[in-house]
Design a protein around this motif. Structure first.
Motif, PDB file in Angstrom:
ATOM      1  N   THR A   3       0.759  -1.045   0.028  1.00  0.00           N
ATOM      2  CA  THR A   3      -0.004  -0.118   0.174  1.00  0.00           C
ATOM      3  C   THR A   3       0.886   1.113  -0.028  1.00  0.00           C
ATOM      4  OG1 THR A   3      -1.679  -1.299   1.209  1.00  0.00           O
ATOM      5  CG2 THR A   3      -1.975   1.251   1.217  1.00  0.00           C
ATOM      6  N   ALA A   4       0.421   2.344  -0.873  1.00  0.00           N
ATOM      7  CA  ALA A   4       1.271   3.632  -0.763  1.00  0.00           C
ATOM      8  C   ALA A   4       1.140   4.206   0.272  1.00  0.00           C
ATOM      9  CB  ALA A   4       1.087   4.303  -2.172  1.00  0.00           C
ATOM     10  N   PRO A   5       2.243   4.958   0.844  1.00  0.00           N
ATOM     11  CA  PRO A   5       2.122   5.565   2.057  1.00  0.00           C
ATOM     12  C   PRO A   5       0.958   6.733   1.912  1.00  0.00           C
ATOM     13  CG  PRO A   5       4.452   5.469   1.396  1.00  0.00           C
ATOM     14  CD  PRO A   5       3.681   4.915   0.403  1.00  0.00           C
ATOM     15  N   ALA A   6       0.234   6.987   3.058  1.00  0.00           N
ATOM     16  CA  ALA A   6      -0.669   8.020   2.932  1.00  0.00           C
ATOM     17  C   ALA A   6      -0.212   9.387   2.759  1.00  0.00           C
ATOM     18  CB  ALA A   6      -1.347   7.929   4.102  1.00  0.00           C
ATOM     19  N   LEU A   7      -0.703  10.234   2.114  1.00  0.00           N
ATOM     20  CA  LEU A   7      -0.658  11.692   1.880  1.00  0.00           C
ATOM     21  C   LEU A   7      -0.737  12.366   2.975  1.00  0.00           C
ATOM     22  CD1 LEU A   7       0.524  13.858  -0.008  1.00  0.00           C
ATOM     23  CD2 LEU A   7      -1.842  14.163  -1.026  1.00  0.00           C
ATOM     24  N   HIS A   8       0.169  13.483   3.324  1.00  0.00           N
ATOM     25  CA  HIS A   8      -0.107  14.544   4.591  1.00  0.00           C
ATOM     26  C   HIS A   8      -0.080  15.791   3.726  1.00  0.00           C
ATOM     27  CE1 HIS A   8       0.791  12.032   8.505  1.00  0.00           C
ATOM     28  NE2 HIS A   8       0.826  10.945   7.276  1.00  0.00           N
ATOM     29  N   ALA A   9      -1.198  16.472   3.794  1.00  0.00           N
ATOM     30  CA  ALA A   9      -1.220  17.950   3.281  1.00  0.00           C
ATOM     31  C   ALA A   9      -0.981  18.860   4.270  1.00  0.00           C
ATOM     32  CB  ALA A   9      -2.509  18.033   2.674  1.00  0.00           C
ATOM     33  N   VAL A  10       0.038  19.811   4.033  1.00  0.00           N
ATOM     34  CA  VAL A  10       0.153  21.000   5.067  1.00  0.00           C
ATOM     35  C   VAL A  10      -0.442  22.086   4.401  1.00  0.00           C
ATOM     36  CG1 VAL A  10       1.809  22.328   6.344  1.00  0.00           C
ATOM     37  CG2 VAL A  10       2.283  19.792   6.072  1.00  0.00           C
ATOM     38  N   LEU A  20       6.932  22.073   9.507  1.00  0.00           N
ATOM     39  CA  LEU A  20       6.321  20.802   9.782  1.00  0.00           C
ATOM     40  C   LEU A  20       6.293  19.987   8.521  1.00  0.00           C
ATOM     41  CD1 LEU A  20       4.050  18.925  10.885  1.00  0.00           C
ATOM     42  CD2 LEU A  20       2.204  20.525  10.051  1.00  0.00           C
ATOM     43  N   ALA A  21       6.168  20.615   7.222  1.00  0.00           N
ATOM     44  CA  ALA A  21       6.405  19.846   5.843  1.00  0.00           C
ATOM     45  C   ALA A  21       7.750  19.132   6.175  1.00  0.00           C
ATOM     46  CB  ALA A  21       6.122  20.704   4.973  1.00  0.00           C
ATOM     47  N   THR A  22       8.951  19.769   6.458  1.00  0.00           N
ATOM     48  CA  THR A  22      10.243  19.190   6.388  1.00  0.00           C
ATOM     49  C   THR A  22      10.262  18.013   7.418  1.00  0.00           C
ATOM     50  OG1 THR A  22      11.113  21.500   5.966  1.00  0.00           O
ATOM     51  CG2 THR A  22      12.553  19.765   6.723  1.00  0.00           C
ATOM     52  N   GLU A  23       9.701  18.366   8.474  1.00  0.00           N
ATOM     53  CA  GLU A  23       9.567  17.094   9.589  1.00  0.00           C
ATOM     54  C   GLU A  23       8.783  15.830   9.051  1.00  0.00           C
ATOM     55  OE1 GLU A  23      10.006  14.900  13.264  1.00  0.00           O
ATOM     56  OE2 GLU A  23      11.162  16.711  12.334  1.00  0.00           O
ATOM     57  N   LEU A  24       7.695  16.208   8.436  1.00  0.00           N
ATOM     58  CA  LEU A  24       6.831  15.115   7.751  1.00  0.00           C
ATOM     59  C   LEU A  24       7.685  14.060   7.013  1.00  0.00           C
ATOM     60  CD1 LEU A  24       3.357  16.873   7.798  1.00  0.00           C
ATOM     61  CD2 LEU A  24       4.038  14.905   9.335  1.00  0.00           C
ATOM     62  N   ALA A  25       8.236  14.896   5.983  1.00  0.00           N
ATOM     63  CA  ALA A  25       9.013  14.270   4.906  1.00  0.00           C
ATOM     64  C   ALA A  25      10.275  13.443   5.516  1.00  0.00           C
ATOM     65  CB  ALA A  25       9.319  15.245   3.986  1.00  0.00           C
ATOM     66  N   LEU A  33       2.719  20.654   0.423  1.00  0.00           N
ATOM     67  CA  LEU A  33       2.671  21.877   1.116  1.00  0.00           C
ATOM     68  C   LEU A  33       1.793  23.116   0.296  1.00  0.00           C
ATOM     69  CD1 LEU A  33       3.651  23.586   3.494  1.00  0.00           C
ATOM     70  CD2 LEU A  33       5.949  24.006   2.326  1.00  0.00           C
ATOM     71  N   VAL A  34       1.089  23.507   0.726  1.00  0.00           N
ATOM     72  CA  VAL A  34      -0.048  24.436  -0.140  1.00  0.00           C
ATOM     73  C   VAL A  34       0.138  25.983   0.553  1.00  0.00           C
ATOM     74  CG1 VAL A  34      -2.377  24.578  -0.966  1.00  0.00           C
ATOM     75  CG2 VAL A  34      -1.278  22.302  -0.349  1.00  0.00           C
ATOM     76  N   ASP A  35       0.179  26.785  -0.413  1.00  0.00           N
ATOM     77  CA  ASP A  35       0.010  28.248  -0.126  1.00  0.00           C
ATOM     78  C   ASP A  35      -0.678  28.659  -1.396  1.00  0.00           C
ATOM     79  OD1 ASP A  35       1.926  28.644  -1.944  1.00  0.00           O
ATOM     80  OD2 ASP A  35       3.362  29.251  -0.307  1.00  0.00           O
ATOM     81  N   ARG A  36      -0.859  30.155  -1.331  1.00  0.00           N
ATOM     82  CA  ARG A  36      -1.478  30.648  -2.848  1.00  0.00           C
ATOM     83  C   ARG A  36      -0.437  30.815  -3.798  1.00  0.00           C
ATOM     84  NH1 ARG A  36      -4.952  35.961  -0.732  1.00  0.00           N
ATOM     85  NH2 ARG A  36      -5.520  35.500  -2.795  1.00  0.00           N
ATOM     86  N   SER A  37       0.496  30.765  -3.856  1.00  0.00           N
ATOM     87  CA  SER A  37       1.539  31.003  -4.822  1.00  0.00           C
ATOM     88  C   SER A  37       1.947  29.496  -5.406  1.00  0.00           C
ATOM     89  CB  SER A  37       2.654  31.837  -4.534  1.00  0.00           C
ATOM     90  OG  SER A  37       3.795  31.160  -3.622  1.00  0.00           O
ATOM     91  N   GLY A  40       8.521  28.875  -3.686  1.00  0.00           N
ATOM     92  CA  GLY A  40       9.371  28.704  -2.544  1.00  0.00           C
ATOM     93  C   GLY A  40      10.560  27.708  -2.784  1.00  0.00           C
ATOM     94  N   PRO A  41      11.450  27.690  -1.894  1.00  0.00           N
ATOM     95  CA  PRO A  41      12.743  26.994  -1.846  1.00  0.00           C
ATOM     96  C   PRO A  41      12.095  25.362  -2.019  1.00  0.00           C
ATOM     97  CG  PRO A  41      12.998  28.414  -0.148  1.00  0.00           C
ATOM     98  CD  PRO A  41      11.532  28.696  -0.863  1.00  0.00           C
ATOM     99  N   GLU A  42      13.110  24.543  -2.678  1.00  0.00           N
ATOM    100  CA  GLU A  42      12.589  23.471  -2.883  1.00  0.00           C
ATOM    101  C   GLU A  42      13.172  22.606  -1.505  1.00  0.00           C
ATOM    102  OE1 GLU A  42      14.300  19.244  -5.079  1.00  0.00           O
ATOM    103  OE2 GLU A  42      14.663  21.279  -6.026  1.00  0.00           O
ATOM    104  N   ILE A  43      12.090  21.757  -0.966  1.00  0.00           N
ATOM    105  CA  ILE A  43      12.214  20.852   0.219  1.00  0.00           C
ATOM    106  C   ILE A  43      12.254  19.468  -0.213  1.00  0.00           C
ATOM    107  CG2 ILE A  43      11.463  20.320   2.524  1.00  0.00           C
ATOM    108  CD1 ILE A  43      10.086  22.957   2.384  1.00  0.00           C
TER     109      ILE A  43
END
Length: 316
Positions: A3-10, A20-25, A33-37, A40-43
């Motif tokens: 089973t594919a790992p479950a997606l976490h959306a920040v 948080l996104a960095t820690e989850l990865a 990682l979601v924002d209006r634009s 941003g830097p690659e993580i």
């Protein structure tokens, strides 16, 4: 079949959402990682996406396919009372429709003035300010949605942030650059009162842990926070590490300073009680329940000074 790992959306790419996104990865989760634009830097291990979660359509796009959604969105201080309830409505509806769990980054505002009492998860919600009442109303709706079985929700409350990437905090962009360059350092209110600060990496660790432990749902948790010290003691740590005395400028009442302009301070005035009474956060519940330990303030200050030092060097 694997089973594919479950997606976490920040949702939200400010200091907390990015940490948080960095820690989850780092923990091995696929992360959006979601924002209006969407920029941003690659993580490493994190996919950036653009969506406006203040709209129903944008919120649905942001959480599509996610098993766990983290609401770390904030807006300009002067817009919060108007916009944050709209974001809540869109996000709640989208997460419920998706059948995901919701982890919400929260503030201490619902407690209101405590007259210096230690804040625990059992403290009453006595907010009287506009923003405090707004936050309390939002939290009541989150918890009601959980009780009603619409979706699983958990809230993680943080004290003021400190750490790398944290600019808009009373221990942020107005303090560290000034300390590193020998400029006057602003200190709000009574500098001899204890004041809790939550290290941004502990915000990330706490929220990620709540995201991995559905048994903690349906309640408020205080995110891991080191024991409170006075503002003067914290600035003494900064002074020791910079190697020169700090020139403190006490700001005894709300007025513009550093990155905080007239618009911000006019809105912040009602919250200034946080600097005229002790702000002491107890995070022992999450520490005991999930085996978490807050980062010592000394370590947090070291990392913050190093980040600001690099930022100032890049600006030269």
């Amino acid at each position: 079949m694997t089973t594919a790992p479950a997606l976490h959306a920040v949702l939200g790419s400010g200091p907390a959402g990015t940490a948080l996104a960095t820690e989850l990865a780092r923990r091995g989760h696929p992360v959006r990682l979601v924002d209006r634009s969407g920029g941003g830097p690659e993580i490493e291990g994190v996919q950036r996406c653009a969506a406006d979660v203040a709209t129903a359509e944008g919120a649905r796009a942001a959480v599509a396919g996610a098993a766990v959604v983290y609401h770390c969105v904030n807006v300009g201080y002067h817009l919060q009372v108007e916009v944050m309830p709209r974001i809540q409505e869109a996000v709640l509806g989208a997460v419920e429709r998706e059948g995901a769990r919701l982890v919400v980054l929260d503030t201490l505002y619902p407690y209101g003035e405590t007259h210096g009492a230690v804040m625990t998860e059992e403290s009453p919600w006595n907010a009287t300010t506009r923003k405090g009442r707004m936050r309390a109303d939002l939290d009541a709706r989150y918890l009601a949605a959980h009780r009603e079985g619409r979706l699983s929700v958990v809230l993680g409350r943080s004290a003021d942030f400190v750490g790398p990437g944290v600019l808009n905090s009373t221990l942020g962009g107005a303090v560290f650059p000034a300390a590193l360059t020998g400029q006057p350092v602003p200190a709000l209110g009574d500098v001899d009162l204890p004041h809790s600060y939550t290290y941004i990496e502990d915000v990330a660790t706490g929220l990620a842990t709540l995201g991995e432990h559905p048994e903690g749902d349906g309640r408020v948790w205080h995110l891991p926070t080191a024991p409170a010290r006075t503002t003067r003691q914290i600035l003494a740590l900064v002074e020791e590490r910079t190697g020169h005395p700090l020139e403190l400028t006490v700001v005894p009442e709300p007025r513009p300073f550093g990155p905080f302009d007239e618009v911000f301070m006019a809105e912040y005035a009602e919250m200034f009680y946080q600097h005229t009474e002790a702000q002491i956060l107890d995070s022992s519940a999450i520490e005991r329940s999930f085996g978490l330990t807050p980062t010592p303030l000394e370590t947090a200050i070291d990392a913050t000074l190093a980040w600001y030092g690099e930022l100032l060097a890049a600006q030269r």
